[in-house]
Enzyme design. Structure first.
Site, PDB file in Angstrom:
ATOM      1  N   HIS A  21       0.856  -1.125  -0.211  1.00 17.63           N
ATOM      2  CA  HIS A  21       0.067  -0.144   0.073  1.00 17.63           C
ATOM      3  C   HIS A  21       0.688   1.301  -0.108  1.00 17.63           C
ATOM      4  CE1 HIS A  21      -3.287  -2.100  -0.141  1.00 17.63           C
ATOM      5  NE2 HIS A  21      -4.194  -1.519   0.441  1.00 17.63           N
ATOM      6  N   ASP A  30      -6.007   4.822   9.935  1.00 16.32           N
ATOM      7  CA  ASP A  30      -7.238   4.874   9.474  1.00 16.32           C
ATOM      8  C   ASP A  30      -7.857   3.749   8.709  1.00 16.32           C
ATOM      9  OD1 ASP A  30      -7.272   7.490  10.366  1.00 16.32           O
ATOM     10  OD2 ASP A  30      -6.939   8.410   8.544  1.00 16.32           O
ATOM     11  N   GLU A  81      -9.691  13.720  14.842  1.00 15.24           N
ATOM     12  CA  GLU A  81      -9.395  14.015  13.339  1.00 15.24           C
ATOM     13  C   GLU A  81      -9.988  15.031  13.119  1.00 15.24           C
ATOM     14  OE1 GLU A  81      -8.643  11.169  10.778  1.00 15.24           O
ATOM     15  OE2 GLU A  81      -7.501   9.660  12.235  1.00 15.24           O
TER      16      GLU A  81
HETATM   17  C1  FAD Z   1      -5.906   3.393   2.189  1.00 15.73           C
HETATM   18  C2  FAD Z   1      -4.806   3.712   3.023  1.00 15.73           C
HETATM   19  C3  FAD Z   1      -5.138   4.327   4.120  1.00 15.73           C
HETATM   20  C4  FAD Z   1      -3.819   4.805   4.878  1.00 15.73           C
HETATM   21  N1  FAD Z   1      -4.022   5.332   6.099  1.00 15.73           N
HETATM   22  C5  FAD Z   1      -2.992   5.434   6.922  1.00 15.73           C
HETATM   23  C6  FAD Z   1      -3.250   6.141   8.132  1.00 15.73           C
HETATM   24  O1  FAD Z   1      -4.230   6.512   8.565  1.00 15.73           O
HETATM   25  N2  FAD Z   1      -1.865   6.495   8.850  1.00 15.73           N
HETATM   26  C7  FAD Z   1      -0.717   6.115   8.294  1.00 15.73           C
HETATM   27  O2  FAD Z   1       0.200   6.304   9.200  1.00 15.73           O
HETATM   28  N3  FAD Z   1      -0.488   5.701   7.230  1.00 15.73           N
HETATM   29  C8  FAD Z   1      -1.776   5.382   6.698  1.00 15.73           C
HETATM   30  N4  FAD Z   1      -1.266   4.811   5.319  1.00 15.73           N
HETATM   31  C9  FAD Z   1      -0.334   4.589   4.867  1.00 15.73           C
HETATM   32  C10 FAD Z   1       0.477   3.221   5.331  1.00 15.73           C
HETATM   33  O3  FAD Z   1       0.953   3.514   6.395  1.00 15.73           O
HETATM   34  C11 FAD Z   1       1.930   3.129   4.386  1.00 15.73           C
HETATM   35  O4  FAD Z   1       1.516   3.301   3.063  1.00 15.73           O
HETATM   36  C12 FAD Z   1       2.501   1.817   4.677  1.00 15.73           C
HETATM   37  O5  FAD Z   1       3.419   1.712   3.962  1.00 15.73           O
HETATM   38  C13 FAD Z   1       1.483   0.804   4.088  1.00 15.73           C
HETATM   39  O6  FAD Z   1       1.720  -0.442   4.659  1.00 15.73           O
HETATM   40  P1  FAD Z   1       2.107  -1.911   3.848  1.00 15.73           P
HETATM   41  O7  FAD Z   1       1.824  -2.837   4.926  1.00 15.73           O
HETATM   42  O8  FAD Z   1       1.115  -2.088   2.533  1.00 15.73           O
HETATM   43  O9  FAD Z   1       3.640  -1.715   3.332  1.00 15.73           O
HETATM   44  P2  FAD Z   1       4.399  -1.439   1.993  1.00 15.73           P
HETATM   45  O10 FAD Z   1       3.877  -0.592   1.013  1.00 15.73           O
HETATM   46  O11 FAD Z   1       4.355  -3.032   1.645  1.00 15.73           O
HETATM   47  O12 FAD Z   1       5.931  -1.251   2.415  1.00 15.73           O
HETATM   48  C14 FAD Z   1       6.055   0.027   2.776  1.00 15.73           C
HETATM   49  C15 FAD Z   1       7.737   0.350   2.975  1.00 15.73           C
HETATM   50  O13 FAD Z   1       7.994  -0.581   4.324  1.00 15.73           O
HETATM   51  C16 FAD Z   1       8.816  -1.638   3.838  1.00 15.73           C
HETATM   52  N5  FAD Z   1       8.412  -2.684   4.601  1.00 15.73           N
HETATM   53  C17 FAD Z   1       7.364  -3.420   4.383  1.00 15.73           C
HETATM   54  N6  FAD Z   1       7.514  -4.420   5.502  1.00 15.73           N
HETATM   55  C18 FAD Z   1       8.328  -4.167   6.165  1.00 15.73           C
HETATM   56  C19 FAD Z   1       9.054  -5.123   7.434  1.00 15.73           C
HETATM   57  N7  FAD Z   1       8.325  -6.386   7.338  1.00 15.73           N
HETATM   58  N8  FAD Z   1      10.108  -4.865   7.720  1.00 15.73           N
HETATM   59  C20 FAD Z   1      10.601  -3.769   7.149  1.00 15.73           C
HETATM   60  N9  FAD Z   1      10.252  -2.906   6.220  1.00 15.73           N
HETATM   61  C21 FAD Z   1       9.166  -3.269   5.711  1.00 15.73           C
HETATM   62  C22 FAD Z   1       8.751  -2.081   2.317  1.00 15.73           C
HETATM   63  O14 FAD Z   1       9.793  -2.278   1.572  1.00 15.73           O
HETATM   64  C23 FAD Z   1       8.487  -0.327   1.804  1.00 15.73           C
HETATM   65  O15 FAD Z   1       9.493   0.424   1.798  1.00 15.73           O
HETATM   66  C24 FAD Z   1      -2.607   4.612   4.461  1.00 15.73           C
HETATM   67  C25 FAD Z   1      -2.457   3.788   3.182  1.00 15.73           C
HETATM   68  C26 FAD Z   1      -3.478   3.405   2.522  1.00 15.73           C
HETATM   69  C27 FAD Z   1      -3.314   2.679   1.106  1.00 15.73           C
END
Ligand code: FAD
Ligand code: NAG
Ligand code: NAG
Ligand code: NAG
Ligand code: NAG
Ligand code: NAG
Length: 526
Positions: free
Chosen positions: A96, A157, A268
Site C-alpha cells: 500500500h 485509518d 481528527e
Molecule cells: C487506504 C490507505 C490508508 C492509509 N491510512 C494511513 C493512516 O491512517 N495512517 C498512516 O500512518 N498511514 C496510512 N497509510 C499509509 C501506510 O501506512 C503506508 O502506505 C504503509 O507503507 C503501507 O503498509 P504496507 O503494509 O502495505 O507496506 P508496503 O507498502 O508493502 O511497504 C512500505 C515500506 O516498508 C517496507 N516494509 C514493508 N514491510 C516491512 C517489514 N516487515 N520490515 C521492514 N520494512 C518493511 C517496504 O519495503 C516499503 O519500503 C494508508 C495507506 C493506504 C493505502
C-alpha cells in the site's frame, strides 16, 4: 576512473543482461538456497504494483518465506556476493505504498504476508501484548486481541496494512494525540539486517537498531516479528462529526481537545471545499441531532472544517455515555445544526475505511493512481498554511478527503527514525486524492500532481518548517534536507546495519554499488 578491464566487464555484463544470462544466474543461485518457503520467478507482476499505482518496477524473483531463516538466508546470500551482484531486497507488506517503496527493480521482493510465523499470540502476564509476524495485517490483530477483550492502542485509518509496513513509517491516526503513533507502542522487534543477521531488539536490547527501524523506511532491517502493546478494549463507539466555518476556531478547538485531561478517544478533522454531496451522504449514515435543522444546512462553495470525534464505551455504560458526550461537546462552538452522531461497534469504527474501499473496488475505482501528499506542519504555521492552500491552491476536495488534525510531540520518541517538525504541537495534513485515468480535467493525475507541487512550493517559500510523512524525494539533497540534523545518525545506522544498501531500494535514499563514503564524506576516515 574506470579501468579498461572494468569497462570491459561492465560491457560484457550489459550483454549478459541482454541475453538474459543474468536472470538465469539469479535463478540458479537463489534456487540453491535450502529454504522452507519458495521463490517465484514467473508470477511476479503483483510485486511491481502498489496503491499509488504510478511506479512499476519488476523484480527478478519473489520470495514467499515460511520462516525468518528463509529471509535471513536470502539476505545473507546476497550480502556475501558483495558488490559483484546488483541484487537488492524489498520487503513487501500489503503493497500500500504510494511511490514504489516496496518494489525492487530486478531484485528480490519478499512477500511478507506469506510469513505466518510466529503464530499470532496474545500475552497477558505482567503487561499485555500481542506477538505477531511482521507481515500480519492490523485487521487480523484487532480480531485476535478482541477475543481477549484487548486491543492495540494506536491505529491507522485503514487496517488492511501490515505491521512491518506501518512501523517502517509511523502509523498515525486519531488516537496518536494520546498514545503516540504506532511506533510508540512497540515492546520488542525481531529484525533481519542487511547482512542477514537475525537480531532481537527493544528499548533495552540492541536499542539503536530498535529505534532505527521504527520509522526507518525499511533501511536498516526487515521486521519479521513484533510485540505490540495492548489495552482493554471498548465494545461501542459514539462517532461524531461537527462543522465549523472558521479555521481558527476549528483548529484551536482541536488543540484544546487534544490537550484536555478528560477528552475524546479519537480526534481528527477534514477540510471540505465545494462538496454538498458529502454532507448529504452523512445525513443518511449519521443521526443528525436535529434532523430538520440539519437538512436545511447547506454549503454553497464555502469552505467547511469538519471535526471528527469518537468516544469509546461499553454496552454497560449505555446510560451515562450520552451525558458524557453532551458534556464534552458543550465546550465547543461548532455550528449547532451540523452535529452528526452515529453509534457503531468498535470494529465497525476502526475498520470504517474498508466499507468505502470495497465500494470503490466494486466500481474499479480503487486501482487508480493515488497521488497522495502527507505533510506535518508546525502549529505556529498552520493558519498560514490553511490560508495559502484551502480555497486557493486547492479549489475543491472532490478528488478525495483532506485530513487535518494536531498531534503532540511528547508522545513521539526522538530516538526513532521518523522525521517530525520541531514544535511541540504539529498537524498532520493528508491530501488523499484519487486521479481519474485518461482524464484531462481537474481530476487528472497531471492536474493533481501540479497542485501537490504548488502546495510543496508554498510550504518552502513561506518557510513553514513542514515535513513530509510517507516521504518521497528524488535527490540526495532533498533527503538530506528532510532528515536535517538526523541525517548523520541515519547514514551511520545504514552503514552499521545495511552497508551495501541491499534493503528497501524503492525508497530511493541509498543506492547499492555506490560507496557509502559518498553519503557522508568523513566516514572514509573511520
Ligand atoms: C487506504 C490507505 C490508508 C492509509 N491510512 C494511513 C493512516 O491512517 N495512517 C498512516 O500512518 N498511514 C496510512 N497509510 C499509509 C501506510 O501506512 C503506508 O502506505 C504503509 O507503507 C503501507 O503498509 P504496507 O503494509 O502495505 O507496506 P508496503 O507498502 O508493502 O511497504 C512500505 C515500506 O516498508 C517496507 N516494509 C514493508 N514491510 C516491512 C517489514 N516487515 N520490515 C521492514 N520494512 C518493511 C517496504 O519495503 C516499503 O519500503 C494508508 C495507506 C493506504 C493505502
Ligand atoms: C514479570 O513479573 C515477574 C513476577 O512479578 C517478574 O519476576 C518478572 O521480571 C516480570 N517480567 C517483566 C518482563 O517485567
Ligand atoms: C503535550 O503533552 C505533554 C505531555 O502529556 C503535556 O505536558 C503538554 O501540555 C502537551 N502540550 C499541549 C500544548 O497540549
Ligand atoms: C467552488 O467551485 C467553483 C467552480 O466550480 C469555484 O468558482 C469556486 O471558487 C469554488 N469555491 C472555492 C471556495 O474554492
Ligand atoms: C530527545 O528527547 C529527550 C527527552 O525529551 C531530550 O532530553 C533530548 O535532548 C532530545 N534529543 C534530541 C536530539 O532532540
Ligand atoms: C472541475 O471540473 C469539473 C468538470 O470538468 C467542473 O464541473 C468543476 O467546476 C471544476 N472545478 C474547478 C474548481 O475548476
Amino acid at each position: 576512473m574506470l579501468s579498461i578491464r572494468s569497462f570491459m566487464l561492465l560491457f560484457l555484463s550489459c550483454i549478459a543482461v541482454r541475453m538474459n544470462l543474468c536472470f538465469t544466474g539469479i535463478h540458479s543461485s537463489l534456487k540453491m538456497l535450502s529454504i522452507n518457503g519458495h521463490f517465484e520467478f514467473d508470477k511476479v507482476q503483483f510485486a511491481a504494483r502498489d496503491f499509488g499505482n504510478r511506479y512499476r518496477y519488476y523484480p527478478a524473483a519473489v520470495l514467499h518465506p515460511s520462516s525468518v531463516s528463509d529471509i535471513a538466508m536470502t539476505i545473507e546470500h546476497i550480502w556475501k556476493m558483495g558488490l559483484r551482484s546488483e541484487l537488492t531486497v524489498a520487503a513487501r507488506g500489503h503493497g500500500h505504498s504510494l511511490h514504489g517503496q516496496a518494489q525492487a527493480h530486478q531484485g528480490v521482493v519478499i512477500n511478507m504476508e506469506s510469513l505466518q510465523y510466529p503464530q499470532m499470540q496474545v500475552h497477558t502476564r505482567n503487561f499485555t501484548y500481542v506477538d505477531v509476524s511482521g507481515g500480519e495485517l492490523w485487521i487480523n490483530i484487532l480480531h485476535k486481541s478482541l477475543k481477549y477483550g484487548l486491543t492495540p492502542k494506536s491505529w491507522t485509518d485503514y487496517l488492511h496494512l501490515t505491521v512491518g509496513g506501518t512501523l517502517s513509517n509511523a502509523g498515525i491516526s486519531g488516537q496518536a494525540f494520546r498514545h503516540g503513533p504506532q511506533i510508540s507502542n512497540v515492546h520488542q522487534l525481531e529484525v533481519v539486517t542487511g547482512k542477514g543477521d537475525v537480531v532481537s531488539c527493544s528499548k533495552e536490547q540492541n536499542s539503536d537498531l530498535f529505534y532505527g527501524v521504527l520509522g526507518g523506511l525499511g533501511q536498516f532491517g526487515i521486521i519479521t516479528r513484533a510485540k505490540i502493546l495492548l489495552e482493554p478494549a471498548p465494545t461501542m463507539v459514539k462517532w461524531i462529526r461537527v462543522l465549523y466555518l472558521d479555521f481558527t476556531t476549528f483548529s484551536s478547538e482541536q488543540e484544546l481537545l487534544i490537550s484536555a485531561e478528560n477528552t475524546f478517544d479519537y480526534i481528527e478533522g477534514l477540510v471540505i471545499i465545494n462538496r454538498t454531496d458529502l454532507l448529504n451522504n452523512w445525513r443518511s449514515s449519521f443521526n443528525p441531532q436535529d434532523p430538520v435543522q440539519a437538512s436545511q444546512f447547506k454549503s454553497d462553495g464555502t469552505i467547511l472544517y469538519c471535526l471528527e470525534l469518537a468516544k469509546y464505551f461499553h454496552h454497560t455504560e449505555d446510560d451515562i455515555i450520552d451525558q458524557e458526550v453532551t458534556r464534552l461537546l458543550s465546550q465547543l462552538s461548532y455550528i449547532p445544526s451540523t452535529l452528526f452522531i452515529s453509534e457503531v461497534t468498535y470494529v465497525e469504527f476502526l475498520d470504517r475505511v474498508q466499507v468505502s474501499a470495497v465500494k470503490l473496488q466494486s466500481k474499479g475505482l480503487w486501482e487508480v493512481p493515488h497521488p497522495w501528499l502527507n505533510l506535518l506542519i508546525p502549529k505556529s504555521k498552520i493558519k498560514k498554511f490553511a490560508e495559502g492552500v484551502f480555497g486557493n491552491i486547492l479549489k475543491e476536495t472532490s478528488n478525495g478527503p483532506v485530513l487535518i488534525y494536531p498531534l503532540n510531540k511528547s508522545k513521539w520518541d526522538n530516538r526513532t527514525s521518523v522525521v517530525i517538525p520541531e514544535e511541540e504541537i504539529f498537524y498532520l495534513v493528508a491530501f488523499l486524492t484519487s486521479a481519474v485515468p485518461c482524464s484531462r480535467g481537474n481530476d487528472s493525475l497531471e492536474y493533481i500532481l501540479t497542485q501537490n507541487m504548488r502546495i510543496l512550493e508554498f510550504c518552502r517559500t513561506a518557510n513553514l518548517g513542514a515535513k513530509q510523512y510517507l516521504p518521497h524525494y528524488t535527490t540526495r539533497n532533498e533527503w538530506q534536507a528532510h532528515f536535517g540534523p538526523m541525517w548523520e545518525t541515519y547514514v551511520n545506522r545504514k552503514n552499521a546495519y545495511d552497508p551495501l544498501a541491499i534493503l528497501a531500494p524503492g525508497q530511493r535514499i541509498f543506492q547499492k554499488a555506490k560507496s557509502l563514503s559518498s553519503w557522508l564524506p568523513h566516514l572514509n576516515s573511520t
